[in-house]
Every structure is written in structure tokens, then in C-alpha cells.
Design a protein around this motif. Structure first.
Motif, PDB file in Angstrom:
ATOM      1  N   LEU A 138       0.865  -1.176   0.000  1.00 18.33           N
ATOM      2  CA  LEU A 138       0.000   0.000   0.000  1.00 18.33           C
ATOM      3  C   LEU A 138       0.901   1.225   0.000  1.00 18.33           C
ATOM      4  O   LEU A 138       1.641   1.470   0.957  1.00 18.33           O
ATOM      5  CB  LEU A 138      -0.901  -0.033   1.240  1.00 18.33           C
ATOM      6  N   LEU A 139       0.885   1.937  -1.122  1.00 19.00           N
ATOM      7  CA  LEU A 139       1.701   3.146  -1.185  1.00 19.00           C
ATOM      8  C   LEU A 139       0.896   4.293  -0.599  1.00 19.00           C
ATOM      9  O   LEU A 139      -0.174   4.624  -1.105  1.00 19.00           O
ATOM     10  CB  LEU A 139       2.093   3.466  -2.627  1.00 19.00           C
ATOM     11  N   TYR A 140       1.395   4.860   0.484  1.00 15.54           N
ATOM     12  CA  TYR A 140       0.680   5.955   1.126  1.00 15.54           C
ATOM     13  C   TYR A 140       1.326   7.282   0.745  1.00 15.54           C
ATOM     14  O   TYR A 140       2.495   7.540   1.069  1.00 15.54           O
ATOM     15  CB  TYR A 140       0.664   5.779   2.651  1.00 15.54           C
ATOM     16  N   PHE A 141       0.560   8.122   0.052  1.00 18.03           N
ATOM     17  CA  PHE A 141       1.073   9.406  -0.443  1.00 18.03           C
ATOM     18  C   PHE A 141       0.977  10.496   0.627  1.00 18.03           C
ATOM     19  O   PHE A 141      -0.104  10.825   1.088  1.00 18.03           O
ATOM     20  CB  PHE A 141       0.309   9.829  -1.702  1.00 18.03           C
ATOM     21  N   ILE A 142       2.124  11.036   0.997  1.00 15.28           N
ATOM     22  CA  ILE A 142       2.191  12.103   1.995  1.00 15.28           C
ATOM     23  C   ILE A 142       2.330  13.439   1.267  1.00 15.28           C
ATOM     24  O   ILE A 142       3.170  13.576   0.367  1.00 15.28           O
ATOM     25  CB  ILE A 142       3.405  11.888   2.927  1.00 15.28           C
ATOM     26  N   ALA A 143       1.499  14.409   1.661  1.00 10.61           N
ATOM     27  CA  ALA A 143       1.567  15.731   1.036  1.00 10.61           C
ATOM     28  C   ALA A 143       2.891  16.414   1.366  1.00 10.61           C
ATOM     29  O   ALA A 143       3.335  16.358   2.510  1.00 10.61           O
ATOM     30  CB  ALA A 143       0.398  16.586   1.523  1.00 10.61           C
ATOM     31  N   PRO A 144       3.518  17.018   0.354  1.00  7.29           N
ATOM     32  CA  PRO A 144       4.835  17.648   0.588  1.00  7.29           C
ATOM     33  C   PRO A 144       4.689  18.995   1.282  1.00  7.29           C
ATOM     34  O   PRO A 144       5.017  20.033   0.723  1.00  7.29           O
ATOM     35  CB  PRO A 144       5.389  17.809  -0.835  1.00  7.29           C
ATOM     36  N   THR A 145       4.207  18.964   2.504  1.00 10.24           N
ATOM     37  CA  THR A 145       3.924  20.213   3.222  1.00 10.24           C
ATOM     38  C   THR A 145       5.186  20.868   3.766  1.00 10.24           C
ATOM     39  O   THR A 145       5.205  22.064   4.030  1.00 10.24           O
ATOM     40  CB  THR A 145       3.020  19.951   4.438  1.00 10.24           C
ATOM     41  N   GLY A 146       6.225  20.074   3.966  1.00 11.86           N
ATOM     42  CA  GLY A 146       7.434  20.614   4.576  1.00 11.86           C
ATOM     43  C   GLY A 146       7.338  20.637   6.097  1.00 11.86           C
ATOM     44  O   GLY A 146       8.308  20.931   6.769  1.00 11.86           O
ATOM     45  N   HIS A 147       6.183  20.322   6.623  1.00 11.67           N
ATOM     46  CA  HIS A 147       6.038  20.299   8.086  1.00 11.67           C
ATOM     47  C   HIS A 147       6.287  18.878   8.596  1.00 11.67           C
ATOM     48  O   HIS A 147       7.418  18.466   8.689  1.00 11.67           O
ATOM     49  CB  HIS A 147       4.668  20.831   8.500  1.00 11.67           C
ATOM     50  N   SER A 148       5.202  18.149   8.854  1.00 10.48           N
ATOM     51  CA  SER A 148       5.365  16.742   9.232  1.00 10.48           C
ATOM     52  C   SER A 148       4.072  16.035   8.857  1.00 10.48           C
ATOM     53  O   SER A 148       3.299  16.566   8.071  1.00 10.48           O
ATOM     54  CB  SER A 148       5.685  16.624  10.717  1.00 10.48           C
ATOM     55  N   LEU A 149       3.817  14.879   9.423  1.00 11.16           N
ATOM     56  CA  LEU A 149       2.588  14.165   9.070  1.00 11.16           C
ATOM     57  C   LEU A 149       1.370  14.910   9.585  1.00 11.16           C
ATOM     58  O   LEU A 149       1.425  15.542  10.640  1.00 11.16           O
ATOM     59  CB  LEU A 149       2.606  12.754   9.668  1.00 11.16           C
ATOM     60  N   ARG A 150       0.275  14.824   8.842  1.00 10.87           N
ATOM     61  CA  ARG A 150      -0.975  15.400   9.319  1.00 10.87           C
ATOM     62  C   ARG A 150      -1.675  14.358  10.187  1.00 10.87           C
ATOM     63  O   ARG A 150      -1.408  13.167  10.066  1.00 10.87           O
ATOM     64  CB  ARG A 150      -1.862  15.782   8.137  1.00 10.87           C
ATOM     65  N   GLU A 151      -2.596  14.832  11.015  1.00 13.76           N
ATOM     66  CA  GLU A 151      -3.314  13.925  11.908  1.00 13.76           C
ATOM     67  C   GLU A 151      -3.982  12.801  11.114  1.00 13.76           C
ATOM     68  O   GLU A 151      -3.980  11.640  11.516  1.00 13.76           O
ATOM     69  CB  GLU A 151      -4.380  14.721  12.650  1.00 13.76           C
ATOM     70  N   LEU A 152      -4.529  13.211   9.968  1.00 17.65           N
ATOM     71  CA  LEU A 152      -5.220  12.267   9.089  1.00 17.65           C
ATOM     72  C   LEU A 152      -4.279  11.147   8.622  1.00 17.65           C
ATOM     73  O   LEU A 152      -4.652   9.970   8.596  1.00 17.65           O
ATOM     74  CB  LEU A 152      -5.755  13.049   7.883  1.00 17.65           C
ATOM     75  N   ASP A 153      -3.050  11.527   8.266  1.00 17.56           N
ATOM     76  CA  ASP A 153      -2.075  10.532   7.799  1.00 17.56           C
ATOM     77  C   ASP A 153      -1.759   9.541   8.914  1.00 17.56           C
ATOM     78  O   ASP A 153      -1.653   8.338   8.686  1.00 17.56           O
ATOM     79  CB  ASP A 153      -0.765  11.211   7.370  1.00 17.56           C
ATOM     80  N   ILE A 154      -1.581  10.083  10.112  1.00 20.19           N
ATOM     81  CA  ILE A 154      -1.230   9.239  11.256  1.00 20.19           C
ATOM     82  C   ILE A 154      -2.336   8.219  11.498  1.00 20.19           C
ATOM     83  O   ILE A 154      -2.092   7.016  11.608  1.00 20.19           O
ATOM     84  CB  ILE A 154      -0.987  10.115  12.511  1.00 20.19           C
ATOM     85  N   GLU A 155      -3.571   8.738  11.507  1.00 17.89           N
ATOM     86  CA  GLU A 155      -4.746   7.913  11.756  1.00 17.89           C
ATOM     87  C   GLU A 155      -4.900   6.818  10.675  1.00 17.89           C
ATOM     88  O   GLU A 155      -5.050   5.634  10.977  1.00 17.89           O
ATOM     89  CB  GLU A 155      -5.969   8.846  11.761  1.00 17.89           C
ATOM     90  N   PHE A 156      -4.832   7.234   9.416  1.00 19.16           N
ATOM     91  CA  PHE A 156      -5.019   6.288   8.305  1.00 19.16           C
ATOM     92  C   PHE A 156      -3.926   5.221   8.294  1.00 19.16           C
ATOM     93  O   PHE A 156      -4.201   4.037   8.175  1.00 19.16           O
ATOM     94  CB  PHE A 156      -5.023   7.039   6.963  1.00 19.16           C
ATOM     95  N   MET A 157      -2.691   5.652   8.412  1.00 17.75           N
ATOM     96  CA  MET A 157      -1.585   4.692   8.328  1.00 17.75           C
ATOM     97  C   MET A 157      -1.591   3.724   9.504  1.00 17.75           C
ATOM     98  O   MET A 157      -1.298   2.550   9.345  1.00 17.75           O
ATOM     99  CB  MET A 157      -0.245   5.418   8.234  1.00 17.75           C
ATOM    100  N   ARG A 158      -1.930   4.262  10.683  1.00 19.00           N
ATOM    101  CA  ARG A 158      -1.961   3.375  11.858  1.00 19.00           C
ATOM    102  C   ARG A 158      -2.963   2.253  11.667  1.00 19.00           C
ATOM    103  O   ARG A 158      -2.704   1.103  11.981  1.00 19.00           O
ATOM    104  CB  ARG A 158      -2.352   4.169  13.102  1.00 19.00           C
TER     105      ARG A 158
END
Ligand code: GDP
Ligand code: MG
Length: 299
Positions: A138-158
Motif C-alpha cells: 500500500l503506497l501511502y502518499f504524503i503531502a509535501p507540506t514541509g512540516h510533518s505528518l498530518r493527523e489524518l495521515d497518522i490515523e489512516f496509516m496506523r
């Protein structure tokens, strides 16, 4: 001895069959909309699997958005081995207030493939036409925000990590310079460790592995999350065709590992680590699902 010889022969026959029929491998693409998922798939498969329509107007661009989970199978050849690659594109999320629906659809798709196998395994007479559609990566695409993971990414990936081998990627990595990208990658990996997000782990020094394999695994692990650039445009430079994104100030080459990790990701996914991803899916992720499901039924 005879038994061993027969088992070996059987293994060879099965291998031959696999090669003839082609290996089957399935990759799911997950991430917010607009991160270049469909473009990436076309770049990976070197063909317009998800054709780009004329999106001159905002209405058309919105129409083009992926709206349903759509598996597409592409026949290809990698290192002389026929590969039946199934790509499961999922609708982008992040633009809805509630993303739970998207998440549940994605999870349901993954579990449905496990249910199909479970049903097939318990049949007395196997269906010769049965097709194993389990998601191997499963390739999970992270937005290139330059900050860090978004809450949504953390939740989905977990949550998805319990059911599939997650390989995190930095989408549209051409929007950051090398120093920004390196810092962003580092922060993403720190978040992944901190929130205990279960991602695919390149095998650690296995006693059976030779030095070269150990070295390769260390190298790939250090690249995580893989930076990707997708493009369907090609230019010919000094007689060499290359896929790239053209900007007024220069070219970003998709297959140049100084520009992004696309070629390394492609190689590990479709060649060097394909078997490992399949084995983990079957021996660990599916097994876990099966155990949970059967013990629930027994309650
Ligand atoms: P999806 O919604 O995730 O499937 O995204 P699309 O593949 O439809 O791409 C959305 C937009 O981003 C399109 O205009 C693409 O041309 C552009 N795009 C795709 N990949 C890249 C990339 O690697 N870098 C940049 N800068 N733009 C990209
Ligand atoms: Mg799309």
C-alpha cells in the motif's frame, strides 16, 4: 529421499507455472486527492492506465477525480519475468470534513480480498479460476507540506498498517529543495516511530542474507519515505528518452535517482522485494486477519 525429490520437482513445476502465467502482484494507492496518485500509476506502468482527460476547466478537473476504488490489471515484464500487476487506485480524501467513509471503504476492500481467500481455502473443491487479489503493498502518499505528518495521515496509516504493507512516499517531491526534502523525510520518520505506525520494514540482518542484501536493505530503509515525482511527458536529450517534468528553470527527471527515489521504489516494489511483500501479506497480515475473524466467530 524420494519424497524430497518429489517435493523439489513439484516446487519446480509450480515455479514454472508461475513464470508462464506470470507473477501476480497487487499495489494499492492511498492519499489525499491531487497528490499525483493517478499520474504516479501511469508513470509506474509506463502506460496511461488512468488516462488524463482534458482538464482545462475546473468542472472537468473535478470530474476527473477518482471517485471509486478501481482495480486495474496491467500485464508487464520485469527482468524477463511476466508480471500481472494489479493497481488499486482509491479516491483521494482530505477535502471532506469527514474522511471516515473513505477510510472504511479502503479497509473494506482490503479485508474483502482476505475473506475471498478464506472462503476459497475452506472449500472442498477448489475453484481453478480463483484469482488471489490480496493487496501486497500500500503506497501511502504524503503531502509535501514541509512540516510533518498530518493527523489524518497518522490515523489512516496506523489503522491500515494492521492489514497491509504500508510504504510511505513523499508525493510531488519536486516541490521541495534537497535540504527541505531531507529534513521533511526525517520528521516523517520521527512521527512514524513516535506514533508507532506499522510500516513495511526492510528485512534486518537475516542470518541467511549475504552482505549485498543486507547493504541493499539498509540503503532502502534509509531512503524512507521514498520521494516520488510522476510525469507522463517525455523529452529526448542527447538521444536519450526520459520522463520528466519541465520547468522554466530546468528538468526534473523521474528516473534519475539524484532527483527523486522513483526508480529505486519501482525496483524494490516490482522486483527485489516483491516476494518478501507477498510473503508478509500471506504469512503475517492475512494470518492475523484470519485468526481475528475466526476467534470472533467462535465467541
Ligand atoms: P490524484 O488526485 O492523486 O490522482 O492526482 P493526479 O495524478 O490527478 O494529479 C494531480 C495534479 O498534480 C495534476 O495536475 C498532475 O499533473 C500534477 N502532478 C502529478 N504528479 C506530480 C509531481 O510529481 N510533481 C508535481 N509538481 N505535480 C504533479
Ligand atoms: Mg486520481
Amino acid at each position: 529421499v524420494e519424497g524430497i525429490a518429489r517435493t523439489a520437482m513439484l516446487a519446480t513445476t509450480i515455479r514454472r507455472k508461475n513464470i508462464k502465467k506470470g507473477l501476480a502482484f497487487s499495489v494499492m494507492i492511498v492519499g489525499s486527492s491531487g497528490l499525483g496518485k493517478s499520474t504516479f500509476v501511469n508513470t509506474l506502468c509506463e502506460s496511461p492506465v488512468f488516462p488524463k482527460k482534458d482538464c482545462g476547466s475546473p468542472e472537468k478537473a473535478a470530474l476527473e477525480k477518482t471517485v471509486a476504488i478501481t482495480p486495474v490489471t496491467v500485464e508487464m515484464e520485469e527482468d524477463g519475468i511476466k508480471l500481472s500487476l494489479t493497481i488499486v487506485d482509491t479516491p483521494g480524501f482530505g477535502d471532506n470534513i469527514n474522511n471516515e467513509g473513505n477510510f472504511l471503504d479502503i479497509l473494506a476492500y482490503i479485508e474483502r480480498q482476505y475473506d475471498d481467500i478464506l472462503a476459497e481455502e475452506s472449500r472442498i473443491k477448489r475453484n481453478p479460476k480463483f484469482y488471489d487479489n490480496r493487496v501486497h503493498a500500500l503506497l501511502y502518499f504524503i503531502a509535501p507540506t514541509g512540516h510533518s505528518l498530518r493527523e489524518l495521515d497518522i490515523e489512516f496509516m496506523r489503522r491500515l498498517g494492521a492489514r497491509a504493507n504500508i510504504i510511505p512516499v513523499v508525493a510531488k517531491s519536486d516541490s521541495m529543495n534537497p535540504a527541505e526534502l531531507a529534513a521533511f523525510k526525517k520528521r516523517v520518520m520521527e512521527d512514524i516511530a513516535y506514533y508507532k505506525i506499522p510500516i513495511y520494514n526492510f528485512p534486518y540482518d537475516d542470518e541467511e542474507d549475504d552482505d549485498e542484501t543486507i547493504e541493499e536493505n539498509n540503503e532502502l530503509r534509509a531512503l524512507l519515505p521514498f520521494s516520488v515525482v510522476g510525469s507522463e511527458d517525455e523529452v529526448v536529450l542527447n538521444g536519450r528518452r526520459m520522463r520528466c517534468r519541465q520547468y522554466p528553470w530546468g528538468l526534473v527527471e523521474v528516473d534519475n535517482s539524484r532527483h527523486c527515489d522513483f526508480s529505486k521504489l519501482r525496483y524494490m516494489l516490482l522486483s527485489s522485494h516483491l516476494q518478501d511483500l507477498k510473503e508478509i501479506t500471506h504469512d503475517f497480515l492475512y494470518e492475523q486477519y484470519r485468526t481475528e475473524k475466526l476467534s470472533k466467530e467462535g465467541e
